[in-house]
Design an enzyme around this catalytic site. Structure first.
Site, PDB file in Angstrom:
ATOM      1  N   THR A  90      46.151  49.135   5.263  1.00  0.00           N
ATOM      2  CA  THR A  90      47.012  48.144   4.578  1.00  0.00           C
ATOM      3  C   THR A  90      46.912  46.769   5.233  1.00  0.00           C
ATOM      4  OG1 THR A  90      48.548  49.925   4.019  1.00  0.00           O
ATOM      5  CG2 THR A  90      49.398  47.679   3.869  1.00  0.00           C
ATOM      6  N   ASN A  93      46.771  41.604   0.331  1.00  0.00           N
ATOM      7  CA  ASN A  93      45.744  42.528   0.824  1.00  0.00           C
ATOM      8  C   ASN A  93      44.809  43.042  -0.278  1.00  0.00           C
ATOM      9  OD1 ASN A  93      47.521  44.262  -0.374  1.00  0.00           O
ATOM     10  ND2 ASN A  93      47.725  45.650   1.365  1.00  0.00           N
ATOM     11  N   PHE A 143      60.337  42.935   2.816  1.00  0.00           N
ATOM     12  CA  PHE A 143      59.286  42.186   2.117  1.00  0.00           C
ATOM     13  C   PHE A 143      59.281  42.412   0.605  1.00  0.00           C
ATOM     14  CE2 PHE A 143      57.348  46.117   3.806  1.00  0.00           C
ATOM     15  CZ  PHE A 143      56.874  46.703   2.640  1.00  0.00           C
ATOM     16  N   ARG A 165      41.341  55.313  -1.021  1.00  0.00           N
ATOM     17  CA  ARG A 165      42.092  54.818   0.138  1.00  0.00           C
ATOM     18  C   ARG A 165      41.150  54.511   1.305  1.00  0.00           C
ATOM     19  NH1 ARG A 165      47.267  54.680  -0.424  1.00  0.00           N
ATOM     20  NH2 ARG A 165      47.830  54.792   1.776  1.00  0.00           N
ATOM     21  N   LYS A 207      44.652  42.775  -6.785  1.00  0.00           N
ATOM     22  CA  LYS A 207      45.852  41.936  -6.681  1.00  0.00           C
ATOM     23  C   LYS A 207      45.568  40.438  -6.885  1.00  0.00           C
ATOM     24  CE  LYS A 207      48.303  45.108  -3.580  1.00  0.00           C
ATOM     25  NZ  LYS A 207      49.133  45.190  -2.349  1.00  0.00           N
ATOM     26  N   GLU A 253      51.850  56.478 -11.519  1.00  0.00           N
ATOM     27  CA  GLU A 253      51.441  55.066 -11.589  1.00  0.00           C
ATOM     28  C   GLU A 253      50.525  54.809 -12.790  1.00  0.00           C
ATOM     29  OE1 GLU A 253      51.875  54.204  -6.793  1.00  0.00           O
ATOM     30  OE2 GLU A 253      49.890  54.116  -7.691  1.00  0.00           O
ATOM     31  N   ARG A 258      39.500  45.708   2.159  1.00  0.00           N
ATOM     32  CA  ARG A 258      40.473  44.846   2.847  1.00  0.00           C
ATOM     33  C   ARG A 258      39.856  44.123   4.043  1.00  0.00           C
ATOM     34  NH1 ARG A 258      45.136  49.281   1.821  1.00  0.00           N
ATOM     35  NH2 ARG A 258      46.107  48.332  -0.004  1.00  0.00           N
ATOM     36  N   TYR A 293      57.142  48.929  -7.566  1.00  0.00           N
ATOM     37  CA  TYR A 293      57.357  48.956  -6.116  1.00  0.00           C
ATOM     38  C   TYR A 293      58.780  49.364  -5.743  1.00  0.00           C
ATOM     39  CZ  TYR A 293      52.784  46.942  -5.005  1.00  0.00           C
ATOM     40  OH  TYR A 293      51.434  46.738  -4.828  1.00  0.00           O
ATOM     41  N   HIS A 316      45.602  47.623  -4.337  1.00  0.00           N
ATOM     42  CA  HIS A 316      46.568  48.716  -4.182  1.00  0.00           C
ATOM     43  C   HIS A 316      45.901  49.997  -4.633  1.00  0.00           C
ATOM     44  CE1 HIS A 316      50.104  51.277  -4.653  1.00  0.00           C
ATOM     45  NE2 HIS A 316      49.534  51.669  -5.778  1.00  0.00           N
TER      46      HIS A 316
HETATM   47  P1  CMP Z   1      50.392  48.365  -1.438  1.00  0.00           P
HETATM   48  O1  CMP Z   1      49.377  49.424  -1.198  1.00  0.00           O
HETATM   49  O2  CMP Z   1      50.306  47.635  -2.713  1.00  0.00           O
HETATM   50  O3  CMP Z   1      51.853  49.003  -1.302  1.00  0.00           O
HETATM   51  C1  CMP Z   1      52.952  48.291  -0.821  1.00  0.00           C
HETATM   52  C2  CMP Z   1      52.592  46.904  -0.414  1.00  0.00           C
HETATM   53  O4  CMP Z   1      53.563  46.232   0.358  1.00  0.00           O
HETATM   54  C3  CMP Z   1      51.387  46.935   0.476  1.00  0.00           C
HETATM   55  O5  CMP Z   1      50.250  47.298  -0.258  1.00  0.00           O
HETATM   56  C4  CMP Z   1      51.397  45.551   1.075  1.00  0.00           C
HETATM   57  O6  CMP Z   1      50.716  44.613   0.282  1.00  0.00           O
HETATM   58  C5  CMP Z   1      52.882  45.226   1.069  1.00  0.00           C
HETATM   59  N1  CMP Z   1      53.373  45.192   2.441  1.00  0.00           N
HETATM   60  C6  CMP Z   1      53.425  46.219   3.295  1.00  0.00           C
HETATM   61  N2  CMP Z   1      53.944  45.798   4.472  1.00  0.00           N
HETATM   62  C7  CMP Z   1      54.194  44.484   4.340  1.00  0.00           C
HETATM   63  C8  CMP Z   1      54.722  43.494   5.191  1.00  0.00           C
HETATM   64  N3  CMP Z   1      55.084  43.785   6.455  1.00  0.00           N
HETATM   65  N4  CMP Z   1      54.837  42.248   4.704  1.00  0.00           N
HETATM   66  C9  CMP Z   1      54.488  41.961   3.424  1.00  0.00           C
HETATM   67  N5  CMP Z   1      53.988  42.865   2.558  1.00  0.00           N
HETATM   68  C10 CMP Z   1      53.830  44.109   3.015  1.00  0.00           C
END
Ligand code: CMP
Length: 140
Positions: free
Chosen positions: A93, A114, A59, A87, A11, A128, A104, A51, A117
């Site tokens: 996450t 983070n 968010f 994962r 990312k 995907e 992470r 997404y 993905h």
């Molecule tokens: P990802 O695995 O890319 O899939 C969905 C993304 O949403 C997740 O990683 C986070 O980066 C983002 N995400 C999830 N929860 C939150 C949150 N509470 N605030 C902001 N971003 C979020």
């Protein structure tokens, strides 16, 4: 165990800090082979579609803005049990909850920024991967 392919994104927070190689080393050291990889600037439409399952989340707007803010590296990773392995190696996450040694824990800045993905199932991995790569661009 079966050889699988999963979809991965390095990312904007990570590409901006020159962490592409460091993150790829964690993947490779854990038996994940990079069989396709491309650095792109995601368009707003691409990020919205990617997404769309989160479209109703508070968010979502922030997530789309973040994912289009700087280049990302989209990848296909291959290996034994690749979806679950990736994962595990990414960690939780929320980096505050991520285990030691995970990407992470090592590099993520926050739950939003983070660093990586990864697909959450083999079925979603296929969907995907198809959004960013054609079959002939994946060389196993
Ligand atoms: P990802 O695995 O890319 O899939 C969905 C993304 O949403 C997740 O990683 C986070 O980066 C983002 N995400 C999830 N929860 C939150 C949150 N509470 N605030 C902001 N971003 C979020």
């Amino acid at each position: 165990m079966a050889i699988e392919r999963t979809f991965s994104i390095i990312k904007p927070d990570a590409t901006k800090r020159n962490l592409t190689g460091a993150i790829n080393k964690v993947f490779e050291d854990n038996g994940l082979r990079i069989v396709a990889q491309r650095r792109i600037k995601m368009s707003e439409a691409q990020a919205q579609k990617f997404y769309e399952v989160h479209a109703e989340r508070p968010f979502y707007g922030e997530l789309v803005e973040f994912m289009t803010s700087e280049p990302v590296v989209v990848q296909v990773l291959e290996g034994e049990n690749a979806v679950a392995k990736h994962r595990e190696v990414m960690g939780a996450t929320n980096p505050a909850e991520a285990a030691d040694g995970t990407v992470r824990k090592l590099y993520a800045l926050s739950i939003g920024e983070n660093s990586v993905h990864g697909s959450d199932s083999l079925e979603n991995a296929k969907i995907e991967i198809a959004q960013f790569f054609s079959d002939d661009q994946i060389v196993g």
